[in-house]
Design a protein around this motif. Sequence first.
Motif, PDB file in Angstrom:
ATOM      1  N   LEU A  63      -9.805  -4.341   7.075  1.00 56.06           N
ATOM      2  CA  LEU A  63      -9.332  -3.304   6.165  1.00 56.06           C
ATOM      3  C   LEU A  63      -8.898  -2.029   6.887  1.00 56.06           C
ATOM      4  CD1 LEU A  63     -11.898  -3.522   3.203  1.00 56.06           C
ATOM      5  CD2 LEU A  63      -9.764  -4.796   3.564  1.00 56.06           C
ATOM      6  N   CYS A  64      -8.827  -2.054   8.207  1.00 55.86           N
ATOM      7  CA  CYS A  64      -8.388  -0.870   8.943  1.00 55.86           C
ATOM      8  C   CYS A  64      -6.965  -0.503   8.536  1.00 55.86           C
ATOM      9  CB  CYS A  64      -8.440  -1.116  10.448  1.00 55.86           C
ATOM     10  SG  CYS A  64     -10.095  -1.395  11.097  1.00 55.86           S
ATOM     11  N   GLY A  65      -6.688   0.778   8.477  1.00 54.14           N
ATOM     12  CA  GLY A  65      -5.348   1.202   8.114  1.00 54.14           C
ATOM     13  C   GLY A  65      -5.275   2.682   7.801  1.00 54.14           C
ATOM     14  N   ASP A  66      -4.207   3.054   7.099  1.00 49.32           N
ATOM     15  CA  ASP A  66      -3.975   4.441   6.714  1.00 49.32           C
ATOM     16  C   ASP A  66      -4.004   4.546   5.196  1.00 49.32           C
ATOM     17  OD1 ASP A  66      -3.338   5.621   9.394  1.00 49.32           O
ATOM     18  OD2 ASP A  66      -1.783   4.083   9.328  1.00 49.32           O
ATOM     19  N   GLY A  67      -4.938   5.367   4.689  1.00 49.50           N
ATOM     20  CA  GLY A  67      -5.143   5.464   3.252  1.00 49.50           C
ATOM     21  C   GLY A  67      -4.195   6.383   2.524  1.00 49.50           C
ATOM     22  N   GLY A  68      -3.475   7.226   3.244  1.00 53.60           N
ATOM     23  CA  GLY A  68      -2.546   8.142   2.590  1.00 53.60           C
ATOM     24  C   GLY A  68      -3.247   9.048   1.593  1.00 53.60           C
ATOM     25  N   LYS A  69      -2.615   9.279   0.455  1.00 51.10           N
ATOM     26  CA  LYS A  69      -3.170  10.177  -0.549  1.00 51.10           C
ATOM     27  C   LYS A  69      -4.340   9.563  -1.304  1.00 51.10           C
ATOM     28  CE  LYS A  69       1.126  12.736  -1.349  1.00 51.10           C
ATOM     29  NZ  LYS A  69       2.141  13.153  -2.354  1.00 51.10           N
ATOM     30  N   VAL A  70      -4.389   8.226  -1.402  1.00 51.61           N
ATOM     31  CA  VAL A  70      -5.455   7.607  -2.196  1.00 51.61           C
ATOM     32  C   VAL A  70      -6.785   7.557  -1.456  1.00 51.61           C
ATOM     33  CG1 VAL A  70      -3.881   6.261  -3.621  1.00 51.61           C
ATOM     34  CG2 VAL A  70      -4.729   5.277  -1.493  1.00 51.61           C
ATOM     35  N   LEU A  71      -6.728   7.438  -0.121  1.00 51.34           N
ATOM     36  CA  LEU A  71      -7.934   7.439   0.714  1.00 51.34           C
ATOM     37  C   LEU A  71      -7.638   8.303   1.951  1.00 51.34           C
ATOM     38  CD1 LEU A  71      -8.936   3.641   0.586  1.00 51.34           C
ATOM     39  CD2 LEU A  71     -10.125   5.525  -0.547  1.00 51.34           C
ATOM     40  N   PRO A  72      -7.585   9.614   1.762  1.00 53.22           N
ATOM     41  CA  PRO A  72      -7.088  10.496   2.832  1.00 53.22           C
ATOM     42  C   PRO A  72      -7.917  10.505   4.109  1.00 53.22           C
ATOM     43  CG  PRO A  72      -8.087  11.760   1.040  1.00 53.22           C
ATOM     44  CD  PRO A  72      -7.939  10.350   0.546  1.00 53.22           C
ATOM     45  N   GLN A  73      -9.193  10.151   4.044  1.00 52.97           N
ATOM     46  CA  GLN A  73     -10.013  10.154   5.262  1.00 52.97           C
ATOM     47  C   GLN A  73      -9.847   8.887   6.091  1.00 52.97           C
ATOM     48  OE1 GLN A  73     -11.296  10.857   2.200  1.00 52.97           O
ATOM     49  NE2 GLN A  73     -11.577  13.061   2.390  1.00 52.97           N
ATOM     50  N   VAL A  74      -9.203   7.863   5.523  1.00 53.56           N
ATOM     51  CA  VAL A  74      -9.014   6.605   6.235  1.00 53.56           C
ATOM     52  C   VAL A  74      -7.707   6.683   7.009  1.00 53.56           C
ATOM     53  CG1 VAL A  74      -8.803   4.097   6.051  1.00 53.56           C
ATOM     54  CG2 VAL A  74     -10.225   5.351   4.412  1.00 53.56           C
ATOM     55  N   SER A  75      -7.793   6.620   8.330  1.00 59.89           N
ATOM     56  CA  SER A  75      -6.576   6.728   9.129  1.00 59.89           C
ATOM     57  C   SER A  75      -6.681   5.871  10.380  1.00 59.89           C
ATOM     58  CB  SER A  75      -6.304   8.189   9.516  1.00 59.89           C
ATOM     59  OG  SER A  75      -7.341   8.681  10.340  1.00 59.89           O
ATOM     60  N   TYR A  76      -5.543   5.386  10.808  1.00 58.61           N
ATOM     61  CA  TYR A  76      -5.460   4.584  12.024  1.00 58.61           C
ATOM     62  C   TYR A  76      -4.358   5.099  12.942  1.00 58.61           C
ATOM     63  CZ  TYR A  76      -5.774   0.465  15.009  1.00 58.61           C
ATOM     64  OH  TYR A  76      -5.971  -0.371  16.082  1.00 58.61           O
ATOM     65  N   HIS A  77      -3.261   5.558  12.339  1.00 59.13           N
ATOM     66  CA  HIS A  77      -2.130   6.039  13.135  1.00 59.13           C
ATOM     67  C   HIS A  77      -1.968   7.546  13.057  1.00 59.13           C
ATOM     68  CE1 HIS A  77      -1.016   1.773  12.277  1.00 59.13           C
ATOM     69  NE2 HIS A  77      -0.776   1.807  13.568  1.00 59.13           N
ATOM     70  N   ALA A  78      -2.911   8.234  12.428  1.00 59.02           N
ATOM     71  CA  ALA A  78      -2.796   9.677  12.261  1.00 59.02           C
ATOM     72  C   ALA A  78      -3.124  10.417  13.549  1.00 59.02           C
ATOM     73  CB  ALA A  78      -3.715  10.141  11.128  1.00 59.02           C
ATOM     74  N   ASP A  79      -3.099  11.748  13.462  1.00 56.23           N
ATOM     75  CA  ASP A  79      -3.442  12.565  14.623  1.00 56.23           C
ATOM     76  C   ASP A  79      -4.880  12.291  15.052  1.00 56.23           C
ATOM     77  OD1 ASP A  79      -0.946  13.720  14.582  1.00 56.23           O
ATOM     78  OD2 ASP A  79      -1.583  15.369  13.278  1.00 56.23           O
ATOM     79  N   PRO A  80      -5.209  12.572  16.313  1.00 56.95           N
ATOM     80  CA  PRO A  80      -6.574  12.323  16.795  1.00 56.95           C
ATOM     81  C   PRO A  80      -7.633  12.997  15.928  1.00 56.95           C
ATOM     82  CG  PRO A  80      -5.125  12.868  18.612  1.00 56.95           C
ATOM     83  CD  PRO A  80      -4.331  13.110  17.357  1.00 56.95           C
ATOM     84  N   HIS A  81      -8.757  12.313  15.746  1.00 56.74           N
ATOM     85  CA  HIS A  81      -9.849  12.831  14.934  1.00 56.74           C
ATOM     86  C   HIS A  81     -10.603  13.916  15.695  1.00 56.74           C
ATOM     87  CE1 HIS A  81     -10.077   9.741  11.646  1.00 56.74           C
ATOM     88  NE2 HIS A  81      -9.278   9.140  12.494  1.00 56.74           N
ATOM     89  N   GLU A  82     -11.234  14.787  14.913  1.00 56.39           N
ATOM     90  CA  GLU A  82     -12.166  15.746  15.479  1.00 56.39           C
ATOM     91  C   GLU A  82     -13.553  15.114  15.505  1.00 56.39           C
ATOM     92  OE1 GLU A  82     -11.310  18.571  16.760  1.00 56.39           O
ATOM     93  OE2 GLU A  82      -9.202  18.458  16.136  1.00 56.39           O
ATOM     94  N   GLU A  83     -14.421  15.635  16.346  1.00 58.14           N
ATOM     95  CA  GLU A  83     -15.742  15.038  16.521  1.00 58.14           C
ATOM     96  C   GLU A  83     -16.526  14.966  15.217  1.00 58.14           C
ATOM     97  OE1 GLU A  83     -19.815  15.711  19.184  1.00 58.14           O
ATOM     98  OE2 GLU A  83     -17.997  16.861  19.595  1.00 58.14           O
ATOM     99  N   GLY A  84     -16.388  15.964  14.365  1.00 58.29           N
ATOM    100  CA  GLY A  84     -17.162  16.002  13.125  1.00 58.29           C
ATOM    101  C   GLY A  84     -16.494  15.328  11.948  1.00 58.29           C
ATOM    102  N   ASP A  85     -15.379  14.662  12.159  1.00 61.93           N
ATOM    103  CA  ASP A  85     -14.663  14.019  11.059  1.00 61.93           C
ATOM    104  C   ASP A  85     -15.482  12.910  10.412  1.00 61.93           C
ATOM    105  OD1 ASP A  85     -12.519  15.654  11.371  1.00 61.93           O
ATOM    106  OD2 ASP A  85     -11.215  14.175  12.320  1.00 61.93           O
TER     107      ASP A  85
END
Length: 205
Positions: A63-85
């Motif tokens: 189920l890995c992927g990019d959630g867009g507006k419906v699941l905004p915290q789910v990302s695979y190709h987005a900008d690098p995460h911050e440590e506390g994300d």
Amino acid sequence: MAVNVDAIVDRLTAAGYAFASPDRIRQLPTTGDLKAVKRAEQVIGPLPLALRACLEIVGAVNLCGDGGKVLPQVSYHADPHEEGDLYPDPLVLPSGRHLWNDWECWTEDFERSESRSVHYQGFSFTFAPDELHKANVSGSEQDILLPSRSADPELIGARGREGVMLVEYLRISLAWGGFPGYDATPLDVPVPQMLEELRRDLLMF
């Protein structure tokens, strides 16, 4: 579990969820998978019943992927995460062939290793990537130590869930629509409404 996984995949697809690996979203167990599980048990030793059920009945899911507006915290190709994300930990389940392939890699590593003491503790089966890897961030794995006569094995490496057993992890995953990491959502962050749709009428066990 298999029916639940199929329902979640269908609902994510309908919502326009962008799967990271479209060719590996859902794979039912094949004859080759079943043979691989049987062969693995013959050479590794006993497999936990809960793990065998995942491999022989449920099959593979990613189920890995990019959630867009419906699941905004789910990302695979987005900008690098911050440590506390927040890391939603999309559900990933292995195939029977993955078990056998992982065993072959482990035995090859065993033969090359100059210090084999770690291997005498057992075979550490890479059940799934950890929460960081599922977000395309450098991380580790979620492992199950084999062989084991336990019906329900410990899932080692699940972030923030030290000592969690496989069945409990799967229950939590279903309770959060396939994204169990959402149970760590900060109080000031709204939980996506999509989760209610994903977990609607799932068959809990």
